[in-house]
Enzyme design. Structure first.
Site, PDB file in Angstrom:
ATOM      1  N   ASP A 150      16.103 -15.094  24.271  1.00 51.22           N
ATOM      2  CA  ASP A 150      15.983 -13.845  24.618  1.00 51.22           C
ATOM      3  C   ASP A 150      15.158 -13.402  25.784  1.00 51.22           C
ATOM      4  OD1 ASP A 150      15.127 -10.898  24.520  1.00 51.22           O
ATOM      5  OD2 ASP A 150      15.583 -11.082  22.363  1.00 51.22           O
TER       6      ASP A 150
ATOM      7  N   GLY B  41      14.289  -6.836  24.290  1.00 49.02           N
ATOM      8  CA  GLY B  41      13.641  -7.254  22.974  1.00 49.02           C
ATOM      9  C   GLY B  41      12.199  -6.904  23.521  1.00 49.02           C
TER      10      GLY B  41
ATOM     11  N   ALA C 294      23.293  -8.456  23.300  1.00 43.49           N
ATOM     12  CA  ALA C 294      24.294  -7.654  23.748  1.00 43.49           C
ATOM     13  C   ALA C 294      23.788  -6.467  24.360  1.00 43.49           C
ATOM     14  CB  ALA C 294      25.440  -7.388  22.787  1.00 43.49           C
TER      15      ALA C 294
ATOM     16  N   ASN D 143      27.603  -9.433  30.310  1.00 41.68           N
ATOM     17  CA  ASN D 143      26.839  -9.897  29.198  1.00 41.68           C
ATOM     18  C   ASN D 143      27.496 -10.199  28.094  1.00 41.68           C
ATOM     19  OD1 ASN D 143      23.780 -10.222  28.461  1.00 41.68           O
ATOM     20  ND2 ASN D 143      24.437  -9.035  27.110  1.00 41.68           N
TER      21      ASN D 143
ATOM     22  N   SER E 232      30.400  -4.204  15.342  1.00 41.76           N
ATOM     23  CA  SER E 232      30.213  -2.896  15.414  1.00 41.76           C
ATOM     24  C   SER E 232      31.445  -2.059  14.873  1.00 41.76           C
ATOM     25  CB  SER E 232      29.910  -2.210  16.689  1.00 41.76           C
ATOM     26  OG  SER E 232      29.846  -0.655  17.061  1.00 41.76           O
TER      27      SER E 232
ATOM     28  N   TYR F 170      31.948  -0.360  25.298  1.00 48.12           N
ATOM     29  CA  TYR F 170      31.242  -1.343  24.335  1.00 48.12           C
ATOM     30  C   TYR F 170      31.846  -1.799  23.035  1.00 48.12           C
ATOM     31  CZ  TYR F 170      27.940  -1.895  20.513  1.00 48.12           C
ATOM     32  OH  TYR F 170      27.433  -2.288  19.091  1.00 48.12           O
TER      33      TYR F 170
ATOM     34  N   LYS G  13      32.756  -5.818  21.599  1.00 48.56           N
ATOM     35  CA  LYS G  13      32.933  -6.538  20.451  1.00 48.56           C
ATOM     36  C   LYS G  13      34.216  -6.774  20.009  1.00 48.56           C
ATOM     37  CE  LYS G  13      28.390  -5.596  19.788  1.00 48.56           C
ATOM     38  NZ  LYS G  13      27.606  -6.625  19.590  1.00 48.56           N
TER      39      LYS G  13
END
Length: 323
Positions: free
Chosen positions: A31, A36, A74, A91, A116, A140, A144
């Site tokens: 991480d 986070g 993500a 990313n 998602s 986004y 996914k």
């Protein structure tokens, strides 16, 4: 098992870590701690502080055998993805491909992926099941879907097994109080409501009250993060026993409107929560409800904590006394 959790200090990742520790697994977290929260790290769990786009980080992570990877690292703000797609491409997509490359080299061929409901776009019918057309309406959601498609290729070409778990609206906090680090810059309704309740923000906006719903506000399906965590562990067990991949929705199958959630939140916190009514926001469907029957069938998964007041009570407990 020795398990790698990318994004394991994040909101969802830390709840998975809590449950995996209960199961006595040996855990490693990667991480970068940009989203986070260090408060969500558990004693005795090894952390590599760094980014999945950094090959030296991945080399270190796979320097010892890893049995499976839980992948949560993500960016996830749909609006930002439309204004800064490169950030999300690098990313979410490139980072995942680097991760898969290192997994292949290390012989790690099981991955549980945080996908998602954004892969579906506006619903053509309700409830949304896994056969629904895939037509993401923000970048986004596209990232996914692109990752899911790559996982299918790695399955057919390299013998990977994967679980693609399509979340609806994750909310709540661990009922046992093990995770108390607040989510940073949340974009979802429930944490925004609680931030307003404790004074972290002056007010929040309700986007549209003229939809074709009982009270005019949007209806959404909320799933408790501890119920999500349980589905991830069950997915790993399913892949171990069945030697198959799976793609399933994770939702409560019950809808709550924005105004209904606000009313219930005010009951939980015991006071009015400041908000204002604004116009509709582009791209918001009137209703979004999950069908989770496939997850229930394959995993024998049943949400336990996803009733709205339970969600809100577990959140209010943490927002009043965060780590």
């Amino acid at each position: 098992m020795r398990l790698l959790i990318t994004g394991g200090a994040g909101y969802i990742g830390s709840h998975i870590v809590a449950l995996l520790l209960e199961k006595k697994h040996d855990l490693l977290i990667v991480d970068n701690l940009e989203k986070g929260n260090r408060a969500n790290l558990f004693p005795g769990v090894e952390l590599i502080e760094g980014d999945i786009q950094d090959e030296t980080v991945l080399e270190k992570a796979f320097s010892k055998p890893i049995d499976a990877v839980f992948h949560f690292a993500a960016w996830k703000a749909a609006g930002e993805s439309m204004t800064d797609p490169s950030k999300y491409a690098l990313n979410n997509i490139s980072g995942t491909l680097k991760l898969l490359t290192f997994m292949e080299k290390a012989g790690t061929k099981k991955v549980i992926f945080s996908s998602s409901a954004a892969v579906y776009g506006s619903p053509k019918y309700l409830p949304v099941d896994e056969k629904h057309p895939l037509h993401p309406e923000n970048y986004y959601g596209y990232t996914k879907l692109a990752i899911e498609e790559n996982l299918k290729w790695y399955e057919s070409l390299k013998g990977f097994n994967f679980a693609a778990l399509r979340y609806f609206n994750a909310a709540g906090y661990d009922p046992q109080g093990r995770v108390r680090g607040l989510e940073r810059t949340p974009a979802n309704l429930l944490p925004i409501i609680l931030e307003a309740a404790v004074g972290m923000r002056k007010e929040f906006e309700v986007f549209g009250t003229d939809y074709d719903t009982p009270d005019g506000s949007c209806v959404r399906d909320y799933i408790h993060v501890s119920d999500l965590a349980k589905a991830h562990v069950l997915s790993l067990e399913y892949m171990d026993s069945e030697k198959k991949s799976l793609t399933v929705n994770l939702g409560s199958e019950k809808g709550y409107s924005v105004l209904e959630v606000i009313r219930l939140a005010e009951e939980v916190v015991g006071k009015p929560i400041p908000h204002k009514i604004s116009g509709r926001r582009a791209g918001d469907p009137a209703k979004l409800l999950a069908s989770s029957s496939l997850a229930q069938q394959l995993l024998q998964w049943i949400p336990e904590y996803s009733e709205a007041k339970t969600l809100l009570k577990t959140m209010w407990d943490v927002y009043q006394n965060p780590a």
